[in-house]
Design an enzyme around this catalytic site. Structure first.
Site, PDB file in Angstrom:
ATOM      1  CB  ALA A 149      -0.935   0.000   1.212  1.00  0.00           C
ATOM      2  CE1 TYR A 150       5.046   5.705   2.968  1.00  0.00           C
ATOM      3  CE2 TYR A 150       6.915   4.257   2.529  1.00  0.00           C
ATOM      4  CZ  TYR A 150       6.413   5.499   2.864  1.00  0.00           C
ATOM      5  OH  TYR A 150       7.267   6.552   3.108  1.00  0.00           O
ATOM      6  CB  SER A 151       5.602   0.519  -2.475  1.00  0.00           C
ATOM      7  OG  SER A 151       4.707  -0.539  -2.761  1.00  0.00           O
ATOM      8  CB  THR A 153       0.553   5.918  -1.549  1.00  0.00           C
ATOM      9  OG1 THR A 153       1.661   5.714  -0.659  1.00  0.00           O
ATOM     10  CG2 THR A 153      -0.649   5.121  -1.070  1.00  0.00           C
TER      11      THR A 153
END
Length: 244
Positions: A149-151, A153
């Site tokens: 999810a972080y990567s 975004t």
């Protein structure tokens, strides 16, 4: 001082990379508009900058709330430098990622910088000058389990850097990305722990975590006229991790 007379809005400025950037840009002459959710930490940052001879003010904002974003943009007014730094850092295997957390991450990490940029860039375009700096991560370029999810975004944010450069740079507004490697921030240490952070640091060529101030130096460079011929670039500050 190279940023004298400039106004710089920094999101996520109450700690980590954002706090280090706020202190450094203020030390180099910018009037810093620091944004974050914690009013107490914001007041402490403004006081610290003032005691060091700089100028700053704090604007509380929740970047996951669209109305709060609109208030932040209006209260900040015209700025010369926008540092889209604030981010959520969800960690979970893809098969266990909660949909609500995914939505929240995209809201804070993609929608917030998108809407802030859309609100603030017209004044930069009208002046024919400005610098927008997006803070990404090496995880946007290197596959790391648990950071889907972080990567995602941050990969979106890097794509926006290129698009915004194409849209705004002909009018004099430069848009660049800083892509840090593992950095010793409260968010990283809380999420990954000392052992986990050390493991990631061990994959870099320098075998250590960055200090937030080291990332802030690159942000300050991109904010200044010293980087006047740079736009649409993603600058890796990751101890060589994405080079190997």
């Amino acid at each position: 001082m190279e940023l004298t007379g400039k106004i710089a809005l920094i999101t996520g400025a109450t700690g980590g990379i954002g706090g280090a950037a706020a202190r450094l840009l203020a030390a180099r002459g910018a009037h810093v508009v620091a944004s974050g959710r914690d009013r107490q930490r914001g007041a402490a940052l403004v006081k610290e900058i003032a005691e060091s001879g700089g100028t700053a003010r704090f604007l509380a904002a929740d970047l996951g709330d669209v109305e709060s974003l609109h208030h932040l943009a209006a209260a900040a007014g015209e700025v010369d430098v926008l540092v889209n730094n604030a981010a959520l850092f969800p960690v979970a295997p893809t098969t266990e990622q909660e949909a609500a957390d995914l939505d929240e991450a995209f809201g804070a990490n993609v929608r917030a910088p998108y809407l802030l940029t859309a609100a603030l860039v017209p004044a930069m375009v009208a002046k024919g000058a400005g610098s927008i700096i997006n803070v990404s991560t090496m995880a946007a370029s290197v596959g790391m389990p648990g950071l889907s999810a972080y990567s995602a975004t941050k990969g979106a944010l890097e794509a926006l850097t290129r698009t915004w450069a194409a849209e705004f740079s002909p009018a004099g507004v430069r848009v660049n990305t800083v892509s840090p490697g593992p950095t010793r921030t409260d968010m990283v240490m809380l999420t990954m722990g000392e052992e986990g952070a050390a493991q990631v640091a061990g994959t870099t060529l320098l075998k250590r975590l960055a200090a937030p101030e080291e990332i802030a130096e690159v942000i300050a460079f991109l904010a200044s006229d010293r980087s006047g011929f740079m736009t649409g670039a993603t600058v890796a500050v990751d101890a060589g991790r994405t080079a190997i």
